[in-house]
Design an enzyme around this catalytic site. Structure first.
Site, PDB file in Angstrom:
ATOM      1  N   ASN A 104      -1.902 -87.601  66.099  1.00 38.01           N
ATOM      2  CA  ASN A 104      -0.784 -88.509  66.369  1.00 38.01           C
ATOM      3  C   ASN A 104      -0.962 -89.752  65.497  1.00 38.01           C
ATOM      4  O   ASN A 104      -1.807 -90.591  65.781  1.00 38.01           O
ATOM      5  CB  ASN A 104      -0.810 -88.868  67.868  1.00 38.01           C
ATOM      6  CG  ASN A 104       0.246 -89.893  68.239  1.00 38.01           C
ATOM      7  OD1 ASN A 104       1.116 -90.219  67.445  1.00 38.01           O
ATOM      8  ND2 ASN A 104       0.156 -90.399  69.466  1.00 38.01           N
TER       9      ASN A 104
ATOM     10  N   LYS B 142       1.038 -92.133  65.138  1.00 34.21           N
ATOM     11  CA  LYS B 142       1.716 -93.306  65.731  1.00 34.21           C
ATOM     12  C   LYS B 142       2.536 -94.017  64.639  1.00 34.21           C
ATOM     13  O   LYS B 142       3.013 -93.356  63.726  1.00 34.21           O
ATOM     14  CB  LYS B 142       0.703 -94.222  66.407  1.00 34.21           C
ATOM     15  CG  LYS B 142      -0.199 -93.455  67.374  1.00 34.21           C
ATOM     16  CD  LYS B 142      -0.992 -94.325  68.286  1.00 34.21           C
ATOM     17  CE  LYS B 142      -1.846 -93.434  69.180  1.00 34.21           C
ATOM     18  NZ  LYS B 142      -2.544 -94.167  70.203  1.00 34.21           N
TER      19      LYS B 142
ATOM     20  N   GLU C  72       2.160 -94.878  75.409  1.00 37.84           N
ATOM     21  CA  GLU C  72       2.759 -96.039  74.729  1.00 37.84           C
ATOM     22  C   GLU C  72       4.265 -96.065  74.942  1.00 37.84           C
ATOM     23  O   GLU C  72       4.869 -97.138  75.082  1.00 37.84           O
ATOM     24  CB  GLU C  72       2.380 -96.022  73.234  1.00 37.84           C
ATOM     25  CG  GLU C  72       0.932 -96.447  73.047  1.00 37.84           C
ATOM     26  CD  GLU C  72       0.198 -95.767  71.909  1.00 37.84           C
ATOM     27  OE1 GLU C  72       0.847 -95.217  71.000  1.00 37.84           O
ATOM     28  OE2 GLU C  72      -1.050 -95.786  71.942  1.00 37.84           O
TER      29      GLU C  72
ATOM     30  N   GLU D  73      -4.457 -87.963  78.705  1.00 41.17           N
ATOM     31  CA  GLU D  73      -4.908 -89.122  77.932  1.00 41.17           C
ATOM     32  C   GLU D  73      -5.038 -90.339  78.845  1.00 41.17           C
ATOM     33  O   GLU D  73      -4.043 -91.024  79.121  1.00 41.17           O
ATOM     34  CB  GLU D  73      -3.886 -89.449  76.843  1.00 41.17           C
ATOM     35  CG  GLU D  73      -3.659 -88.335  75.855  1.00 41.17           C
ATOM     36  CD  GLU D  73      -3.107 -88.867  74.533  1.00 41.17           C
ATOM     37  OE1 GLU D  73      -3.780 -88.698  73.527  1.00 41.17           O
ATOM     38  OE2 GLU D  73      -2.028 -89.468  74.527  1.00 41.17           O
TER      39      GLU D  73
ATOM     40  N   GLY E 289      -7.285 -95.701  71.939  1.00 38.37           N
ATOM     41  CA  GLY E 289      -7.419 -96.750  70.928  1.00 38.37           C
ATOM     42  C   GLY E 289      -8.465 -97.802  71.268  1.00 38.37           C
ATOM     43  O   GLY E 289      -8.512 -98.854  70.644  1.00 38.37           O
TER      44      GLY E 289
ATOM     45  N   SER F 160      -9.641 -91.888  72.084  1.00 38.21           N
ATOM     46  CA  SER F 160     -10.841 -92.206  71.306  1.00 38.21           C
ATOM     47  C   SER F 160     -11.683 -90.985  70.927  1.00 38.21           C
ATOM     48  O   SER F 160     -12.906 -91.064  70.856  1.00 38.21           O
ATOM     49  CB  SER F 160     -11.694 -93.246  72.042  1.00 38.21           C
ATOM     50  OG  SER F 160     -10.971 -94.468  72.163  1.00 38.21           O
TER      51      SER F 160
HETATM   52  P1  PGA Z   1      -6.754 -92.627  69.943  1.00 35.83           P
HETATM   53  O1  PGA Z   1      -5.268 -92.262  70.423  1.00 35.83           O
HETATM   54  O2  PGA Z   1      -7.401 -91.353  69.483  1.00 35.83           O
HETATM   55  O3  PGA Z   1      -6.566 -93.622  68.825  1.00 35.83           O
HETATM   56  O4  PGA Z   1      -7.456 -93.214  71.128  1.00 35.83           O
HETATM   57  C1  PGA Z   1      -4.991 -91.086  71.098  1.00 35.83           C
HETATM   58  C2  PGA Z   1      -3.515 -90.983  71.413  1.00 35.83           C
HETATM   59  O5  PGA Z   1      -2.909 -92.015  71.744  1.00 35.83           O
HETATM   60  O6  PGA Z   1      -2.918 -89.907  71.342  1.00 35.83           O
END
Ligand code: PGA
Length: 281
Positions: A44, A46, A130, A198, A204, A244
């Site tokens: 992803n 984003k 998000e 998640e 993040g 993460s």
């Molecule tokens: P991250 O995000 O690996 O940066 O923690 C995961 C996600 O939001 O799908």
């Protein structure tokens, strides 16, 4: 393992007093479903990247040696879906990060399922935390988009997960199953859905869930599906972990019985994404 050897292995391990045939049948089915859960890794991106940086990620993936047993899907921002699809190796799929629940019309800023299909994009991420928290998407709205997308032939990475406060209040399973229950009210298309668990506190933040924490929730999701949807769906649906995930922690997480892959944010923009895809080898 071929079916017959699996049956004989099963037969060899049955206590004599059981109805052997019925037992073999149930267990063999369970084994087949489990064996059929192909490992899945989503990237992803984003709201990150430019034409040039995404071109580099695509060419690195094209050159990488990737586990052919793992299904891989990457989700660049919508503006870059078409060039990504055009240049990406064909064994890796592309996902939109969102799709609307109406076929077309006056919905400024939205993308329709048919537009994704027209661009050879076969997947969408829906219900990311998000979007739930920043854009105010409700369980019902996410479920409606999931139903519309899967009814129209777009597969969905459906995200669910709890906040830190909810975890600390012992509400993790309630929150996650409430989010999934909203989907079961609107669609039965579970064969086109991958569930991404998640935890919001792990996204993040560099604070990954331990493999025990993740496995516990994944098993609870499967148990809930077994009771509320069907045993077949519970065994077949892939439940992937996100939050993460990195090259360092992916191998341990991948060992867990109910973790069928990952949804990767930050690390999907880096060369280590290939190592995460290869977590099972
Ligand atoms: P991250 O995000 O690996 O940066 O923690 C995961 C996600 O939001 O799908």
């Amino acid at each position: 393992m071929p079916l017959l050897s699996r049956l004989s292995l099963q037969a060899a391990t049955q206590p004599a007093h059981l109805d052997l045939n019925a037992h073999i049948f149930t267990h063999t089915h369970t084994i087949i479903y489990k064996m059929a859960r192909q490992f899945f890794v989503g990237g992803n991106f984003k709201m990150n990247g430019t034409l040039s940086s995404i071109k580099s990620i695509v060419s690195a993936l094209n050159d990488a040696k990737l586990d052919s047993n793992t299904e891989v899907v990457i989700a660049p921002p919508s503006l870059y879906l078409i060039p990504t699809r055009d240049h990406l190796r064909k064994d890796v799929e592309v996902a939109a990060q969102n799709v609307y629940d109406k076929p077309s019309g006056a919905f400024t800023g939205e993308i329709a399922v048919d537009q994704l299909k027209d661009a050879n994009v076969n997947w969408a991420i829906l219900g990311h935390s998000e979007r739930r928290t920043l854009m105010g998407e409700t369980d019902e709205f996410v479920a409606s988009k999931t139903a519309h997308a899967t009814d129209s032939g777009i597969k969905v990475i459906f995200c669910c997960g709890e906040s830190l406060e909810e975890r600390e209040a012992n509400q993790t399973v309630d929150v996650v199953t409430r989010q999934i229950a909203a989907v079961t009210k609107q669609t039965k298309n579970w064969d086109q859905i991958v569930i991404a668990y998640e935890p919001i506190w792990a996204i993040g933040t560099g604070k990954v869930a331990t493999s025990e924490q993740a496995q516990e929730v994944h098993a609870a999701i499967r148990e809930w599906l077994k009771k509320n949807v069907s045993e077949e769906v519970a065994e077949k649906v892939r439940v992937i972990y996100g939050g993460s995930v990195s090259a360092k922690n992916c191998k341990e997480l991948a060992q867990c019985a109910d973790i069928d892959g990952f949804l990767v944010g930050g690390a999907s923009l880096k060369p280590e994404f290939a190592d995460i895809i290869n977590a099972k080898i």
